[in-house]
Design a protein around this motif. Structure first.
Motif, short mmCIF file in Angstrom:
data_model
loop_
_atom_site.label_atom_id
_atom_site.label_comp_id
_atom_site.label_asym_id
_atom_site.label_seq_id
_atom_site.Cartn_x
_atom_site.Cartn_y
_atom_site.Cartn_z
N VAL A 172 1.05 -1.10 0.07
CA VAL A 172 0.26 0.22 0.12
C VAL A 172 0.90 1.27 -0.10
O VAL A 172 1.79 1.13 0.65
CB VAL A 172 -1.19 -0.19 1.24
N ASN A 173 0.28 2.23 -0.49
CA ASN A 173 1.61 3.85 -0.80
C ASN A 173 1.27 4.08 0.57
O ASN A 173 0.48 4.42 1.68
CB ASN A 173 0.56 4.33 -1.67
N TRP A 217 1.47 6.89 1.90
CA TRP A 217 1.25 8.42 2.16
C TRP A 217 -0.68 7.73 2.57
O TRP A 217 -0.96 8.06 3.69
CB TRP A 217 0.99 9.45 1.04
N ARG A 218 -1.45 6.92 1.52
CA ARG A 218 -2.32 5.73 2.07
C ARG A 218 -2.03 5.28 3.52
O ARG A 218 -3.23 5.09 4.17
CB ARG A 218 -2.92 5.81 0.36
N LEU A 219 -0.92 4.70 4.06
CA LEU A 219 -0.57 3.81 4.93
C LEU A 219 -1.47 4.20 5.66
O LEU A 219 -1.68 4.50 7.25
CB LEU A 219 -0.04 2.80 5.09
N GLN A 261 -4.95 7.30 5.64
CA GLN A 261 -6.11 6.47 5.65
C GLN A 261 -6.48 5.16 6.28
O GLN A 261 -7.44 4.76 6.77
CB GLN A 261 -6.37 6.34 4.13
N TYR A 262 -4.98 4.25 6.62
CA TYR A 262 -5.16 3.15 7.46
C TYR A 262 -4.48 3.56 8.65
O TYR A 262 -5.31 3.37 9.89
CB TYR A 262 -3.97 2.28 6.41
N ARG A 299 -6.22 7.67 10.25
CA ARG A 299 -8.08 7.93 10.82
C ARG A 299 -8.53 6.85 12.06
O ARG A 299 -9.06 7.29 12.84
CB ARG A 299 -8.27 7.02 9.44
#
Length: 330
Positions: free
Chosen positions: A232-233, A235-237, A240-241, A244
């Motif tokens: 997973v990217n 920044w997304r990890l 968003q993960y 959050r």
């Protein structure tokens, strides 16, 4: 939908309890506002004048249930009684004049503190064990340990009195009339910078450390390890993960903070003579102004309840587990 309705029902019940307690407490105190007002005239008023004052303050000898109904009707019409300190100014007018100052100063400073502290906390947790992760939490613990009023006085002395970088007191310069002009708005911002800086410096550390600790705990969860293994990217990890889910406990604290914003930063507003709700609460206590205290407490309770209601709705959106047992998502 059932989750929202259950939260709304709890809000209405809590609001009714707060209103009822606010009705009962002043009636348990000795005397009444009219007698306190009479005492200011050293007993020179007649019994007829006392009776007239009692009528103005809404004091009757009706049964308690009748007084309660009258109290609820007055609340629905925005009638919170008359202030003793500013007699005969209505309490609702004093609150209406003070609330915008508090929301503008304390509310903005609280939001800035939360955003900065949360962002830095995410960064420190993601870079756990590195240089900044060892330095910033120590600095945060130091600023959190500083007495609130002492920090305000020190900043006021050096930055305002010695260096003349900021005004010494009040919300705007004496002689100016409130208006929606750039000169007045700039003057208000200039007066608010130092009190806001005091609030941010003293509170940002708590947000930072809380978010850092929550984030570190979240990064150790299995789903984070699994997502990282799947590629997973970055920044997304992180956002968003991990962030959050880590931010959920901070939202509850933020709701409480925003609710108590209505009460004002009592010490800050006192030190800087800022005409907000906290300053008015101090004035009300010093003058035994029960109607004003009653109105201020009711506003604080209402703000806290509404803030918690909205954050619980947001909590349910961010974490579906919060809706379990409440009928599920709609």
């Amino acid at each position: 939908m059932k989750y929202v309705l259950s939260r709304l029902s709890f809000l209405l019940l809590s609001l009714w309890v707060a209103v009822s307690v606010n009705f009962v407490l002043p009636r348990l105190m000795p005397g009444n506002p009219a007698i306190l007002m009479l005492g200011r005239y050293k007993g020179q008023l007649t019994s007829r004048a006392l009776h007239a004052l009692e009528l103005q303050f809404g004091i009757t000898h009706q049964p308690l249930w009748h007084q309660y109904l009258t109290y609820i009707i007055n609340l629905l019409h925005g009638n919170l009684g008359l202030s003793l300190t500013y007699y005969p100014v209505p309490v609702s007018q004093i609150i209406a004049q003070s609330l915008p100052w508090t929301l503008g100063l304390v509310g903005t400073a609280t939001i800035i503190s939360m955003i900065i502290g949360t962002a830095v906390g995410v960064y420190l947790a993601w870079n756990h064990g590195k240089t900044w992760d060892n330095v910033l939490p120590t600095m945060a613990m130091f600023t959190m340990a500083l007495p609130y009023f002492w920090l305000a006085l020190v900043l006021l002395y050096f930055l305002a009195y010695v260096l003349h970088w900021f005004p010494l007191a009040h919300a705007y310069s004496t002689g100016l009339s409130p208006s929606w002009t750039w000169s007045f708005v700039g003057n208000v911002v200039d007066h608010a910078l130092l009190p806001a800086l005091t609030i941010v410096v003293s509170s940002v550390g708590g947000w930072m450390i809380g978010m850092r600790n929550n984030m570190i705990q979240t990064l150790g969860e299995d789903y984070i390890t699994f997502a990282e293994a799947k590629g997973v990217n970055h920044w997304r990890l992180m956002f968003q993960y991990a962030a959050r889910n880590a931010i959920l406990p901070s939202l509850t604290s933020f709701a409480m903070s925003m609710g108590f914003v209505v009460g004002g930063a009592l010490l800050t507003e006192t030190v800087f003579s800022y005409p907000g709700m906290g300053y008015q609460l101090l004035v009300a206590v010093e003058n035994e102004d029960y109607p004003l205290m009653q109105g201020l407490f009711l506003m604080i309770a209402l703000a806290v309840l509404l803030a918690n209601f909205f954050v619980e709705i947001l909590y349910g959106k961010l974490d579906p587990r919060a809706r379990q047992g409440q009928g599920g998502a709609s």
